[in-house]
Design a protein around this motif. Structure first.
Motif, short mmCIF file in Angstrom:
data_model
loop_
_atom_site.label_atom_id
_atom_site.label_comp_id
_atom_site.label_asym_id
_atom_site.label_seq_id
_atom_site.Cartn_x
_atom_site.Cartn_y
_atom_site.Cartn_z
N GLY A 55 45.49 58.44 47.37
CA GLY A 55 46.86 58.60 47.84
C GLY A 55 47.61 59.76 47.21
N ALA A 56 46.92 60.61 46.47
CA ALA A 56 47.58 61.72 45.78
C ALA A 56 48.21 62.70 46.77
N ARG A 57 49.36 63.23 46.39
CA ARG A 57 50.05 64.21 47.22
C ARG A 57 49.64 65.61 46.75
N LEU A 58 48.66 66.17 47.45
CA LEU A 58 48.10 67.47 47.07
C LEU A 58 48.27 68.47 48.20
N LYS A 59 49.32 68.31 48.95
CA LYS A 59 49.58 69.20 50.07
C LYS A 59 49.72 70.64 49.58
N GLY A 60 48.91 71.53 50.16
CA GLY A 60 48.96 72.94 49.80
C GLY A 60 48.43 73.25 48.41
N ALA A 61 47.74 72.31 47.76
CA ALA A 61 47.28 72.51 46.39
C ALA A 61 46.20 73.59 46.33
N ASP A 62 46.22 74.36 45.24
CA ASP A 62 45.21 75.37 44.98
C ASP A 62 44.07 74.71 44.21
N LEU A 63 43.02 74.35 44.92
CA LEU A 63 41.88 73.66 44.32
C LEU A 63 40.63 74.51 44.42
N ARG A 64 40.79 75.81 44.44
CA ARG A 64 39.64 76.70 44.50
C ARG A 64 38.77 76.53 43.25
N GLY A 65 37.49 76.31 43.49
CA GLY A 65 36.56 76.15 42.39
C GLY A 65 36.72 74.87 41.60
N ALA A 66 37.46 73.92 42.13
CA ALA A 66 37.68 72.66 41.40
C ALA A 66 36.42 71.80 41.40
N GLY A 67 36.22 71.06 40.33
CA GLY A 67 35.13 70.11 40.26
C GLY A 67 35.63 68.75 40.67
N LEU A 68 35.26 68.31 41.88
CA LEU A 68 35.74 67.04 42.42
C LEU A 68 34.58 66.08 42.63
N ARG A 69 33.57 66.20 41.81
CA ARG A 69 32.39 65.34 41.92
C ARG A 69 32.78 63.88 41.73
N GLY A 70 32.50 63.05 42.73
CA GLY A 70 32.78 61.63 42.63
C GLY A 70 34.24 61.27 42.56
N ALA A 71 35.14 62.20 42.87
CA ALA A 71 36.57 61.91 42.81
C ALA A 71 36.97 60.95 43.93
N TYR A 72 37.93 60.09 43.65
CA TYR A 72 38.43 59.14 44.64
C TYR A 72 39.65 59.77 45.32
N LEU A 73 39.41 60.29 46.51
CA LEU A 73 40.47 60.97 47.26
C LEU A 73 40.87 60.16 48.49
N ILE A 74 40.68 58.85 48.42
CA ILE A 74 40.98 57.99 49.55
C ILE A 74 42.45 58.11 49.93
N ALA A 75 42.71 58.43 51.20
CA ALA A 75 44.06 58.55 51.75
C ALA A 75 44.92 59.61 51.03
N ALA A 76 44.28 60.53 50.33
CA ALA A 76 45.03 61.60 49.68
C ALA A 76 45.51 62.61 50.73
N ASP A 77 46.63 63.25 50.46
CA ASP A 77 47.17 64.26 51.36
C ASP A 77 46.75 65.64 50.87
N LEU A 78 45.74 66.21 51.54
CA LEU A 78 45.25 67.54 51.21
C LEU A 78 45.59 68.52 52.33
N THR A 79 46.66 68.23 53.03
CA THR A 79 47.09 69.11 54.12
C THR A 79 47.28 70.53 53.60
N GLY A 80 46.60 71.46 54.23
CA GLY A 80 46.75 72.87 53.86
C GLY A 80 46.23 73.22 52.48
N ALA A 81 45.50 72.34 51.83
CA ALA A 81 44.98 72.61 50.49
C ALA A 81 43.87 73.66 50.55
N ASP A 82 43.72 74.42 49.48
CA ASP A 82 42.69 75.45 49.38
C ASP A 82 41.55 74.91 48.54
#
Length: 281
Positions: free
Chosen positions: A197-224
Motif C-alpha cells: 500500500g505504499a504511496r510511491l507515485k512518481g518515485a525514482d527507483l532506478r537501480g533499486a533492489g526490490l528482491r522479494g519486496a511486498y508491493l501489494i496494492a502499492a501506488d507506483l503510478t509513473g514511477a521510474d
C-alpha cells in the motif's frame, strides 16, 4: 564465436507453458485457499471442479469473473509439459494408481522451481553487465537443466532449496553488476521490504533492489523502475500505470499479470502487456 545471448534466448522457448501438452497438473497438484484469488478451498492432489476430462479449464475465459484470479497469474514456466511428457512419458495421472498420481503431483512443484531458476539464469545470460559471470551462469544453467531430466524418484529426493540458494548467489552478483551500471537513481536496497500500500507515485527507483519486496496494492503510478531488480517482488494489485520498467530485470510475466497497469506502462521487450490492463479501464 557464438554470442552468449543466443542460446539463452533460443532455450527460453522451452520455458513457456503449453497447457495442451499437460494433464492439468496445476489444477490438481496445487492447493487453493478461498480468498480474493480463489473462490473455493481445494486441497493439494484433488482436481479443481472446473477441470474437464480433456485437461482443459471449463471457465478459462471467465476465470476473473468467477473469482479465480489466482489462476490467471500463475505460470509453471513449462514445468507442466516437462513432467507430463518427459518425466512420466506422456502418462496421464488418471491412468495409473493413486500412488503414481501422487508421485506426479509431488514432482511437479519441484520441476516448476527448477524451471523458474532456468528462466532467471537465461535472462542473466542476456545481460551485458553480467558478462564477467557468464561462464558461471552457463554452468549453473546446464546443471539446473540436467536436474530437470532426472527420474521421478530422483526428483522426489532432490533438495531443491539448497540448489536455489546456490543459484541465488550468482543471481545476487548479477544484480549487483546490473544495478551498478545504472546512472543516477536511488539504487537503494529494499530487499524483502514491506511496501504494501505504499504511496510511491512518481518515485525514482532506478537501480533499486526490490528482491522479494511486498508491493501489494502499492501506488507506483509513473514511477521510474529502470534497471531495478524485481526478482520475487509481490506485485499483486500494484498500480504500474504509466510506470517505466524499461531495463527492469528478473521480472516475470506472472508478476505483471498480478499487477495493474496501462497502455502507458513501459515494459521490458521480453514481456507482454496483460490483456486485463486495458479491459479493467
Amino acid at each position: 564465436m557464438q554470442e552468449d545471448s543466443g542460446p539463452a534466448e533460443d532455450r527460453r522457448l522451452d520455458l513457456e507453458a503449453d497447457c495442451g501438452a499437460c494433464f492439468g497438473l496445476c489444477c490438481v497438484a496445487l492447493p487453493f485457499t478461498r480468498s480474493a484469488d480463489f473462490a473455493i478451498d481445494k486441497p493439494a492432489g484433488k482436481p479443481c471442479p472446473n477441470l474437464r476430462t480433456d485437461s482443459r479449464c471449463g471457465i478459462h475465459t471467465e476465470l476473473r469473473q468467477k473469482g479465480f484470479t489466482g489462476c490467471t497469474v500463475y505460470d509453471c514456466f513449462g514445468a507442466g509439459q516437462k513432467v507430463s511428457q518427459l518425466t512420466f512419458g506422456g502418462r496421464d495421472w488418471r491412468e495409473g494408481t493413486r500412488e503414481q498420481a501422487q508421485q506426479m503431483f509431488d514432482v511437479f512443484p519441484v520441476v516448476r522451481q527448477l524451471h523458474e531458476l532456468l528462466w532467471y539464469l537465461q535472462e542473466a545470460l542476456t545481460l551485458p553487465a553480467a558478462q564477467p559471470l557468464h561462464a558461471d551462469l552457463r554452468d549453473a544453467l546446464d546443471r539446473t537443466e540436467h536436474l530437470t531430466h532426472r527420474t521421478p524418484e530422483e526428483l522426489g529426493e532432490l533438495d531443491v532449496g539448497a540448489h536455489r540458494q546456490e543459484v541465488n548467489v550468482l543471481l545476487l552478483r548479477t544484480s549487483e553488476l546490473m544495478r551498478a551500471g545504472v546512472g543516477r537513481g536511488s539504487k537503494k536496497d529494499r530487499r524483502g521490504a514491506d511496501l504494501m500500500g505504499a504511496r510511491l507515485k512518481g518515485a525514482d527507483l532506478r537501480g533499486a533492489g526490490l528482491r522479494g519486496a511486498y508491493l501489494i496494492a502499492a501506488d507506483l503510478t509513473g514511477a521510474d523502475l529502470r534497471g531495478a531488480d524485481l526478482i520475487g517482488a509481490d506485485l499483486r494489485d500494484t498500480d504500474l500505470t504509466d510506470a517505466d520498467l524499461t531495463g527492469a530485470f528478473f521480472l516475470t510475466q506472472p508478476q505483471l499479470n498480478a499487477a495493474r497497469g496501462s497502455a502507458g506502462t513501459k515494459l521490458p521487450e521480453s514481456l507482454t502487456r496483460p490483456g486485463h490492463w486495458t479491459a479493467e479501464r
